[in-house]
Design a protein around this motif. Structure first.
Motif, PDB file in Angstrom:
ATOM      1  N   VAL A   1       5.004   0.140  -6.139  1.00 54.33           N
ATOM      2  CA  VAL A   1       4.572   0.897  -4.962  1.00 54.33           C
ATOM      3  C   VAL A   1       5.666   1.825  -4.471  1.00 54.33           C
ATOM      4  O   VAL A   1       5.392   2.967  -4.067  1.00 54.33           O
ATOM      5  CB  VAL A   1       4.129  -0.061  -3.833  1.00 54.33           C
ATOM      6  N   GLN A   2       6.940   1.401  -4.516  1.00 55.47           N
ATOM      7  CA  GLN A   2       8.024   2.227  -3.996  1.00 55.47           C
ATOM      8  C   GLN A   2       8.193   3.522  -4.789  1.00 55.47           C
ATOM      9  O   GLN A   2       8.840   4.459  -4.317  1.00 55.47           O
ATOM     10  CB  GLN A   2       9.348   1.441  -3.984  1.00 55.47           C
ATOM     11  N   GLN A   3       7.600   3.597  -5.977  1.00 58.28           N
ATOM     12  CA  GLN A   3       7.612   4.834  -6.751  1.00 58.28           C
ATOM     13  C   GLN A   3       6.577   5.829  -6.243  1.00 58.28           C
ATOM     14  O   GLN A   3       6.601   7.006  -6.602  1.00 58.28           O
ATOM     15  CB  GLN A   3       7.353   4.524  -8.228  1.00 58.28           C
ATOM     16  N   GLU A   4       5.656   5.345  -5.396  1.00 60.22           N
ATOM     17  CA  GLU A   4       4.585   6.192  -4.873  1.00 60.22           C
ATOM     18  C   GLU A   4       4.721   6.469  -3.378  1.00 60.22           C
ATOM     19  O   GLU A   4       4.309   7.524  -2.903  1.00 60.22           O
ATOM     20  CB  GLU A   4       3.227   5.533  -5.132  1.00 60.22           C
ATOM     21  N   CYS A   5       5.224   5.501  -2.629  1.00 62.98           N
ATOM     22  CA  CYS A   5       5.303   5.654  -1.178  1.00 62.98           C
ATOM     23  C   CYS A   5       6.216   4.569  -0.610  1.00 62.98           C
ATOM     24  O   CYS A   5       6.788   3.769  -1.360  1.00 62.98           O
ATOM     25  CB  CYS A   5       3.914   5.578  -0.545  1.00 62.98           C
ATOM     26  N   ASN A   6       6.317   4.519   0.699  1.00 67.16           N
ATOM     27  CA  ASN A   6       7.109   3.498   1.375  1.00 67.16           C
ATOM     28  C   ASN A   6       6.397   2.148   1.312  1.00 67.16           C
ATOM     29  O   ASN A   6       5.170   2.074   1.267  1.00 67.16           O
ATOM     30  CB  ASN A   6       7.313   3.916   2.838  1.00 67.16           C
ATOM     31  N   VAL A   7       7.192   1.071   1.311  1.00 67.24           N
ATOM     32  CA  VAL A   7       6.652  -0.285   1.414  1.00 67.24           C
ATOM     33  C   VAL A   7       7.122  -0.864   2.740  1.00 67.24           C
ATOM     34  O   VAL A   7       8.328  -0.938   2.988  1.00 67.24           O
ATOM     35  CB  VAL A   7       7.131  -1.198   0.266  1.00 67.24           C
ATOM     36  N   ILE A   8       6.178  -1.248   3.598  1.00 64.30           N
ATOM     37  CA  ILE A   8       6.541  -1.913   4.843  1.00 64.30           C
ATOM     38  C   ILE A   8       6.384  -3.411   4.639  1.00 64.30           C
ATOM     39  O   ILE A   8       5.298  -3.892   4.310  1.00 64.30           O
ATOM     40  CB  ILE A   8       5.710  -1.401   6.043  1.00 64.30           C
ATOM     41  N   ILE A   9       7.479  -4.134   4.782  1.00 63.47           N
ATOM     42  CA  ILE A   9       7.521  -5.564   4.481  1.00 63.47           C
ATOM     43  C   ILE A   9       7.616  -6.344   5.787  1.00 63.47           C
ATOM     44  O   ILE A   9       8.635  -6.281   6.485  1.00 63.47           O
ATOM     45  CB  ILE A   9       8.702  -5.905   3.558  1.00 63.47           C
ATOM     46  N   VAL A  10       6.560  -7.056   6.110  1.00 60.00           N
ATOM     47  CA  VAL A  10       6.582  -7.957   7.250  1.00 60.00           C
ATOM     48  C   VAL A  10       7.303  -9.230   6.802  1.00 60.00           C
ATOM     49  O   VAL A  10       6.946  -9.830   5.783  1.00 60.00           O
ATOM     50  CB  VAL A  10       5.165  -8.290   7.732  1.00 60.00           C
ATOM     51  N   CYS A  11       8.311  -9.629   7.551  1.00 60.62           N
ATOM     52  CA  CYS A  11       9.113 -10.771   7.112  1.00 60.62           C
ATOM     53  C   CYS A  11       9.814 -11.393   8.302  1.00 60.62           C
ATOM     54  O   CYS A  11       9.806 -10.856   9.418  1.00 60.62           O
ATOM     55  CB  CYS A  11      10.135 -10.341   6.057  1.00 60.62           C
ATOM     56  N   SER A  12      10.466 -12.534   8.066  1.00 62.26           N
ATOM     57  CA  SER A  12      11.242 -13.200   9.104  1.00 62.26           C
ATOM     58  C   SER A  12      12.728 -12.894   8.993  1.00 62.26           C
ATOM     59  O   SER A  12      13.473 -13.105   9.941  1.00 62.26           O
ATOM     60  CB  SER A  12      11.027 -14.716   9.031  1.00 62.26           C
TER      61      SER A  12
ATOM     62  N   VAL B   1       2.443   1.084   2.018  1.00 63.12           N
ATOM     63  CA  VAL B   1       1.667  -0.104   1.694  1.00 63.12           C
ATOM     64  C   VAL B   1       2.338  -1.289   2.375  1.00 63.12           C
ATOM     65  O   VAL B   1       3.553  -1.468   2.276  1.00 63.12           O
ATOM     66  CB  VAL B   1       1.577  -0.348   0.180  1.00 63.12           C
ATOM     67  N   MET B   2       1.537  -2.083   3.067  1.00 62.56           N
ATOM     68  CA  MET B   2       2.040  -3.253   3.790  1.00 62.56           C
ATOM     69  C   MET B   2       1.924  -4.497   2.918  1.00 62.56           C
ATOM     70  O   MET B   2       0.920  -4.693   2.234  1.00 62.56           O
ATOM     71  CB  MET B   2       1.217  -3.434   5.068  1.00 62.56           C
ATOM     72  N   ILE B   3       2.967  -5.317   2.929  1.00 60.09           N
ATOM     73  CA  ILE B   3       2.901  -6.665   2.363  1.00 60.09           C
ATOM     74  C   ILE B   3       3.558  -7.625   3.349  1.00 60.09           C
ATOM     75  O   ILE B   3       4.326  -7.198   4.224  1.00 60.09           O
ATOM     76  CB  ILE B   3       3.597  -6.779   0.986  1.00 60.09           C
ATOM     77  N   THR B   4       3.256  -8.894   3.226  1.00 63.64           N
ATOM     78  CA  THR B   4       3.905  -9.928   4.035  1.00 63.64           C
ATOM     79  C   THR B   4       4.712 -10.819   3.098  1.00 63.64           C
ATOM     80  O   THR B   4       4.155 -11.417   2.180  1.00 63.64           O
ATOM     81  CB  THR B   4       2.866 -10.758   4.809  1.00 63.64           C
ATOM     82  N   TRP B   5       6.022 -10.870   3.341  1.00 65.01           N
ATOM     83  CA  TRP B   5       6.919 -11.577   2.418  1.00 65.01           C
ATOM     84  C   TRP B   5       6.961 -13.062   2.766  1.00 65.01           C
ATOM     85  O   TRP B   5       7.603 -13.486   3.712  1.00 65.01           O
ATOM     86  CB  TRP B   5       8.317 -10.978   2.469  1.00 65.01           C
ATOM     87  N   THR B   6       6.254 -13.832   1.967  1.00 65.15           N
ATOM     88  CA  THR B   6       6.283 -15.286   2.159  1.00 65.15           C
ATOM     89  C   THR B   6       6.153 -15.939   0.790  1.00 65.15           C
ATOM     90  O   THR B   6       7.075 -15.873  -0.007  1.00 65.15           O
ATOM     91  CB  THR B   6       5.214 -15.744   3.177  1.00 65.15           C
ATOM     92  N   SER B   7       5.028 -16.537   0.471  1.00 58.64           N
ATOM     93  CA  SER B   7       4.861 -17.197  -0.822  1.00 58.64           C
ATOM     94  C   SER B   7       4.735 -16.177  -1.950  1.00 58.64           C
ATOM     95  O   SER B   7       4.496 -14.996  -1.728  1.00 58.64           O
ATOM     96  CB  SER B   7       3.631 -18.097  -0.780  1.00 58.64           C
ATOM     97  N   TYR B   8       4.930 -16.635  -3.208  1.00 61.17           N
ATOM     98  CA  TYR B   8       4.788 -15.856  -4.434  1.00 61.17           C
ATOM     99  C   TYR B   8       5.698 -14.620  -4.458  1.00 61.17           C
ATOM    100  O   TYR B   8       5.252 -13.489  -4.670  1.00 61.17           O
ATOM    101  CB  TYR B   8       3.326 -15.452  -4.637  1.00 61.17           C
ATOM    102  N   PRO B   9       7.000 -14.791  -4.249  1.00 59.51           N
ATOM    103  CA  PRO B   9       7.912 -13.646  -4.203  1.00 59.51           C
ATOM    104  C   PRO B   9       7.981 -12.867  -5.508  1.00 59.51           C
ATOM    105  O   PRO B   9       8.206 -11.652  -5.477  1.00 59.51           O
ATOM    106  CB  PRO B   9       9.261 -14.276  -3.853  1.00 59.51           C
ATOM    107  N   ALA B  10       7.804 -13.533  -6.655  1.00 61.41           N
ATOM    108  CA  ALA B  10       7.875 -12.807  -7.929  1.00 61.41           C
ATOM    109  C   ALA B  10       6.754 -11.778  -8.027  1.00 61.41           C
ATOM    110  O   ALA B  10       6.963 -10.665  -8.541  1.00 61.41           O
ATOM    111  CB  ALA B  10       7.797 -13.797  -9.093  1.00 61.41           C
ATOM    112  N   ILE B  11       5.565 -12.131  -7.551  1.00 60.58           N
ATOM    113  CA  ILE B  11       4.440 -11.189  -7.565  1.00 60.58           C
ATOM    114  C   ILE B  11       4.691 -10.073  -6.557  1.00 60.58           C
ATOM    115  O   ILE B  11       4.480  -8.881  -6.857  1.00 60.58           O
ATOM    116  CB  ILE B  11       3.129 -11.919  -7.264  1.00 60.58           C
ATOM    117  N   LEU B  12       5.145 -10.431  -5.366  1.00 53.53           N
ATOM    118  CA  LEU B  12       5.431  -9.420  -4.351  1.00 53.53           C
ATOM    119  C   LEU B  12       6.504  -8.448  -4.828  1.00 53.53           C
ATOM    120  O   LEU B  12       6.414  -7.231  -4.592  1.00 53.53           O
ATOM    121  CB  LEU B  12       5.872 -10.092  -3.056  1.00 53.53           C
ATOM    122  N   ALA B  13       7.506  -8.952  -5.525  1.00 53.86           N
ATOM    123  CA  ALA B  13       8.573  -8.076  -6.027  1.00 53.86           C
ATOM    124  C   ALA B  13       8.032  -7.059  -7.020  1.00 53.86           C
ATOM    125  O   ALA B  13       8.442  -5.886  -7.015  1.00 53.86           O
ATOM    126  CB  ALA B  13       9.682  -8.917  -6.658  1.00 53.86           C
TER     127      ALA B  13
END
Length: 572
Positions: free
Chosen positions: A83-94, A65-77
């Motif tokens: 998700v990490q209990q089901e599959c890999n998380v690909i995090i687009v970030c700087s 599952v792809m996410i982009t790490w920017t605003s709202y980090p508490a929700i993204l966390a």
């Protein structure tokens, strides 16, 4: 001058231009969009896939599952944690180090994570992210990219590095004549070549006819049917994931407002349009599950409040993530998901901070399928009056390596375990027959298959905890060629008395028009809760009476010659 260009490149590559942008266009973006030229690539393939493809549905198996790490980090966390209990998380970030530090501070383990350091503009990766399709249903996974309908060039170019990250072919619908502007939140598919969108996609591609769009989406996405619904007046972004969701090939989760409120009337018209004109990919009426569209504080609905929704959820393998808002309706919404999706782990994530930006969980996630899916397509057996003949379980089952075996597991009491049947194969179609059962028997079953390469999969994916089920019953009201039956009935609302909301269950003996009205003690109609074509079976609707005074009311179900009324009490 070269140093200046290098500085610009480094700033963009580091994601320094990322902003806390809303899901909708800002006023400045609206001005710039008039002259905006989407970015283009000189290295990727603009041609359609070389052979027939199938777009992946959300309930199929994910590898990431792809996410982009920017605003709202508490929700993204929170999303990462589940998700990490089901599959890999690909995090687009700087900066992966800062993301890891943030996840640790939220108590999220640093497992099943991948980091992609690329420029981006916003968090809304559902809309600009990649779409997975499979050649010949189950062969090569490919990524399809559209033109993002926002002037956010870094976001718009992210599908290309995603495709390279997963080492799969990329096909871009970004060059004429096959260019199309679209967003992921306004697109859903059933995994069997049917797609749904609001007419936003027609409005934003004014240089193309509906037939031309159909043709392009057939070539690139494999769609054989593309259903367009009228846009809603108040949702602002016109993305269908804000008010509806496919839970599986046969089930539509639809948001419900109180009668006559906000976008409720248009949602009901759109739902009636689907029911009147389209059957499932298996040729049966859609099952409809209703879920409340809650008001904001003070009982205020759009356009005078944020667009609160429970349909903006994510299905990720055996887990469902649902947006909640610390409202009393949250528990109702989570219960509806658990009842409609047996076997799934259902978690609520507080999205009260992000929802004013016109999006929630679905809007900030994007799924990536597995490389070689084991595909199982099956039309669930519906209620039947048949007590003498066996019940056929038929499924299309495919894998690139071929199918080694397929079985049906069935039971009339899951606490006692399941009986096993081997399925006979004819090309890609497999069949088995559950023995006939006496009246009033409820039958539970699921399908399990193994590929020649050793991969296994069940349908539903949550089996054996999750399963298909049907009832053998002699209730009146036969529906359709399959002989599905269900009695007519109107249940007592629960809770009762209530304040401000309650749930009403009802059942229909045959597919047809159903009407539910609410009356006061003088017989005056107070609210129209339902007026449309509904399929035979059990249904649930939600009634928000926050705008009504306390007292005694009556609600009536009418369908064909059947009429039944119940009394309800509103406490104030």
């Amino acid at each position: 001058m070269k140093k200046f260009y290098l500085l610009i490149f480094l700033l963009i590559s580091s994601g320094a231009f990322a902003q806390n942008l809303p899901n909708y266009m800002t006023p400045d973006e609206q001005k710039s969009y008039r002259n905006y030229v989407p970015p283009s690539s000189m290295t990727d393939d603009f041609n359609p896939p070389p052979s027939r493809v199938r777009a992946m549905a959300e309930w199929e198996e994910f590898q990431s599952v792809m996410i982009t790490w920017t605003s709202y980090p508490a929700i993204l966390a929170q999303i990462v944690k589940y998700v990490q209990q089901e599959c890999n998380v690909i995090i687009v970030c700087s900066d992966s180090a800062s993301v890891k530090s943030a996840l640790t501070s939220y108590g999220v383990p640093l497992v099943n994570l991948s980091f992609l350091i690329k420029p981006f503009n916003s968090i809304w990766c559902r809309d600009y992210g990649p779409w997975c399709v499979y050649t010949n249903d189950i062969d090569t996974m490919r990524i399809i990219d559209w033109i993002y309908n926002r002037p956010r060039p870094a976001d718009d170019t992210l599908p290309a590095p995603i495709a390279r990250f997963f080492n799969v072919p990329l096909h871009q619908m970004t060059n004429s004549p096959n260019n199309i502007t679209a967003t992921g939140g306004n697109f859903m598919v059933d995994g069997n070549n049917t797609g749904f969108s609001s007419k936003l996609i027609l409005n934003e591609n004014t240089g193309k006819t509906e037939a031309e769009i159909d043709t392009m989406m057939n070539k690139y996405m494999g769609l054989k049917r593309y259903v367009f619904m009228d846009v809603l007046p108040y949702d602002g972004i016109h993305h269908i994931d804000m008010h509806m969701k496919l839970l599986d090939e046969e089930t539509l989760l639809v948001g419900q407002y109180p009668a006559g409120v906000a976008d409720g009337p248009q949602i009901e018209l759109n739902l009636q349009y689907i029911q009147n004109n389209y059957l499932t990919c298996y040729g049966k009426p859609y099952k409809i599950v209703r879920i409340p569209m809650p008001p904001g504080s003070g009982g205020i609905y759009p356009p005078n409040s944020s667009y609160y929704t429970y349909t903006n959820s994510l299905i990720v393998n055996r887990t469902v993530l649902v947006p909640i808002y610390n409202f009393s309706q949250d528990t109702t919404a989570l219960r509806i998901y658990r009842e409609a999706m047996p076997g799934y782990k259902v978690y609520g994530i507080d999205c009260s901070l992000i929802i004013p930006q016109s999006g929630a969980i679905h809007c900030i996630t994007k799924e990536i399928g597995v490389y070689q899916p084991l595909f199982i397509s099956h039309c669930g057996i519906r209620n039947t009056s048949n007590t003498t003949s066996s019940y056929e379980v038929k499924a299309v089952i495919k894998h690139k390596s071929g199918i080694a075996s397929a079985k049906v597991y069935w039971s009339t009491d899951t606490s006692m375990g399941y009986n096993q049947l081997s399925m006979a194969q004819a090309v890609d179609t497999f069949r088995a027959y559950i023995p006939a059962q006496p009246l009033n028997t409820r039958v539970y079953y699921y399908i399990s298959a193994a590929s020649i390469s050793g991969k296994t999969m069940t349908k539903p994916i949550t089996a054996p905890t999750g399963h298909f089920k049907f009832l053998v019953t002699n209730s009146t009201g036969i529906s359709g060629e399959s002989g599905n039956v269900c009695s007519y009935g109107l249940s007592q609302n629960y809770p009762n008395p209530f304040n401000p909301s309650t749930t009403i269950n009802y059942s229909l003996g045959s597919t047809g028009r159903a009407v539910i009205r609410v009356y006061d003690v003088l017989g005056r109609e107070i609210a129209l809760l339902l007026d449309g074509v509904e399929e035979a079976g059990s249904h649930t609707l939600y009634f928000d009476a926050s705008k009504l005074p306390g007292g005694v009311y009556f609600y009536t179900l009418t369908s064909g010659e059947f009429t039944q009324s119940k009394k309800m009490i509103i406490l104030k």
